[in-house]
Design an enzyme around this catalytic site. Structure first.
Site, PDB file in Angstrom:
ATOM      1  N   GLU A  10     -35.817  57.463  19.709  1.00  0.00           N
ATOM      2  CA  GLU A  10     -35.678  56.710  18.462  1.00  0.00           C
ATOM      3  C   GLU A  10     -36.336  57.429  17.292  1.00  0.00           C
ATOM      4  O   GLU A  10     -35.832  57.386  16.167  1.00  0.00           O
ATOM      5  CB  GLU A  10     -36.229  55.297  18.620  1.00  0.00           C
ATOM      6  N   CYS A  20     -16.265  52.129  14.022  1.00  0.00           N
ATOM      7  CA  CYS A  20     -16.390  51.730  12.612  1.00  0.00           C
ATOM      8  C   CYS A  20     -17.049  52.859  11.829  1.00  0.00           C
ATOM      9  O   CYS A  20     -18.127  52.706  11.245  1.00  0.00           O
ATOM     10  CB  CYS A  20     -17.204  50.439  12.521  1.00  0.00           C
ATOM     11  N   CYS A  79      -9.656  51.072  13.606  1.00  0.00           N
ATOM     12  CA  CYS A  79      -9.573  49.615  13.636  1.00  0.00           C
ATOM     13  C   CYS A  79      -8.696  49.104  14.783  1.00  0.00           C
ATOM     14  O   CYS A  79      -8.933  48.018  15.315  1.00  0.00           O
ATOM     15  CB  CYS A  79      -9.051  49.078  12.309  1.00  0.00           C
ATOM     16  N   CYS A 133     -12.848  40.853  11.298  1.00  0.00           N
ATOM     17  CA  CYS A 133     -13.372  41.750  10.262  1.00  0.00           C
ATOM     18  C   CYS A 133     -12.679  41.470   8.932  1.00  0.00           C
ATOM     19  O   CYS A 133     -11.478  41.740   8.769  1.00  0.00           O
ATOM     20  CB  CYS A 133     -13.166  43.206  10.667  1.00  0.00           C
TER      21      CYS A 133
END
Length: 375
Positions: free
Chosen positions: A47, A205, A212, A221
């Site tokens: 991270e 996305c 899509c 969406c």
């Protein structure tokens, strides 16, 4: 006329989120930090890396770092120079310095166990709301929603968020929206939900040409339903980055060693080694800039001779052109440098430069030196 999405949306129905989670379970990438059953130390390192580095570029750095420092205790006990060297090339070195400090604090204050508490994580160096949420949720299943660039994009398109997402107010609203989505999925682990959201933004996305047709959230969406996917997220116009001119130099002693200096630990690129130099002042030639910087930084009177190369370095907040000169000591001058405006300074053999952590932009300079530069 463009279609507009009307009304303020709430969180998706559980069935829509279930489709998202099922999509992730089937399509999640095989990443090295996911293969360790959410080992808290591996989550911590990954991270920190992923804050400013894309996944594909982060993988080799992660593997190299974990090989060098396989445990939290090995990282905490290492000297900063070796940590920076292991991070070399990845950029944003404050991450490495903060990760090192965090490891040391955890060893001393938490008996070597990475805390699961969101509040405790926030108290550690370099850990803000995103890292605290990602570490606590992925490593410890704490119900804190992550909000990174990928998640912001998913949320902004799904809700047709009407404001620039960069502002503090928007970040606060989007964080609440992310948490609402997580709270709508009580039967699913926070780790699975957060990673589903991030993975969807990374693979489907995407900023340009979103896929899509393959998106499990396409049916809810709002941006997609009105054909305006690429209009979201809205971002404030960025100012052009300034271009800074910097003079630096190669200076050799009679033994053929080259002079290098180490930046102060709290500086930009702190702790890294470089060739002495600095920013060109108004009305100053680049050669004069190098001569002045050598005197101010390491106390050596030099002459900057011919310019060898120009190296462009791109940073988030600025661009830098580094003009590299071949330098010589002034006649009868002492060759004993002093760390006047740097943490350390030393003469070093070119063959040993690989042991030191240099900024990424210095690689071309190092390649020149390896080929042999006229002295």
């Amino acid at each position: 006329m463009r279609k507009k999405a009307k009304g303020k949306p709430g969180p998706p129905a559980p069935s829509s989120l279930a489709a998202l989670h099922a999509w992730y379970s089937k399509n999640a990438r095989a990443l090295p930090w996911r293969e360790s059953n959410a080992n808290p130390y591996h989550v911590l390192v990954s991270e920190f890396l992923l804050q400013q580095t894309q996944v594909k570029q982060a993988i080799p750095y992660y593997e190299r770092f974990i090989k060098k420092f396989p445990t939290l205790s090995s990282l905490a006990s290492a000297d900063l120079d070796s940590v920076l060297k292991a991070w070399e090339g990845c950029g944003y070195y404050a991450r490495a310095r903060n990760l090192h400090k965090t490891a040391q604090i955890i060893m001393k204050q938490y008996d070597g166990k990475i805390p699961s508490s969101h509040a405790a994580l926030l108290s550690l160096p370099g850990i803000g709301p995103y890292l605290a949420a990602s570490i606590s949720s992925i490593a410890y299943q704490q119900p804190h929603a992550v909000l990174d660039g990928n998640v912001i994009r998913v949320l902004a398109r799904a809700s047709a968020y009407p404001h620039a997402v960069d502002s503090p107010k928007s970040k606060k609203e989007l964080q609440k929206m992310a948490q609402d989505w997580l709270d709508q999925s009580p039967a699913v682990s926070p780790s699975l939900h957060n990673q589903s959201m991030m993975e969807l933004g990374a693979l489907i996305c995407t900023p340009r040409n979103p896929k899509c047709a393959s998106c499990p959230l396409a049916g809810i969406c709002r941006a997609h339903l009105v054909g305006r996917e690429e209009d979201f997220p809205i971002k404030a116009r960025r100012q052009a980055r300034p271009l800074i001119q910097v003079g630096t130099g190669f200076l050799f002693n009679q033994k053929g060693e080259i002079l290098i200096s180490q930046r102060y630990g709290d500086d930009f690129l702190g702790g890294l080694w470089e060739f002495p130099g600095g920013k060109q002042e108004e009305g100053e030639s680049l050669a004069r800039c190098v001569e002045r910087e050598f005197m101010e930084e390491v106390g050596l009177p030099i002459r900057a001779r011919d310019e060898l190369m120009v190296v462009r370095a791109e940073y988030t907040h600025k661009s830098v052109d580094m003009h590299v000169f071949r330098c010589v000591l002034q006649k009868n001058a002492s060759s004993l440098p002093r760390p006047l405006e740097c943490q350390a300074v030393k003469w070093e053999k070119i063959s040993n430069l690989g042991k030191y952590a240099f900024p990424k932009a210095n690689r071309r300079m190092l390649e020149w030196l390896e080929k042999g530069v006229p002295r």
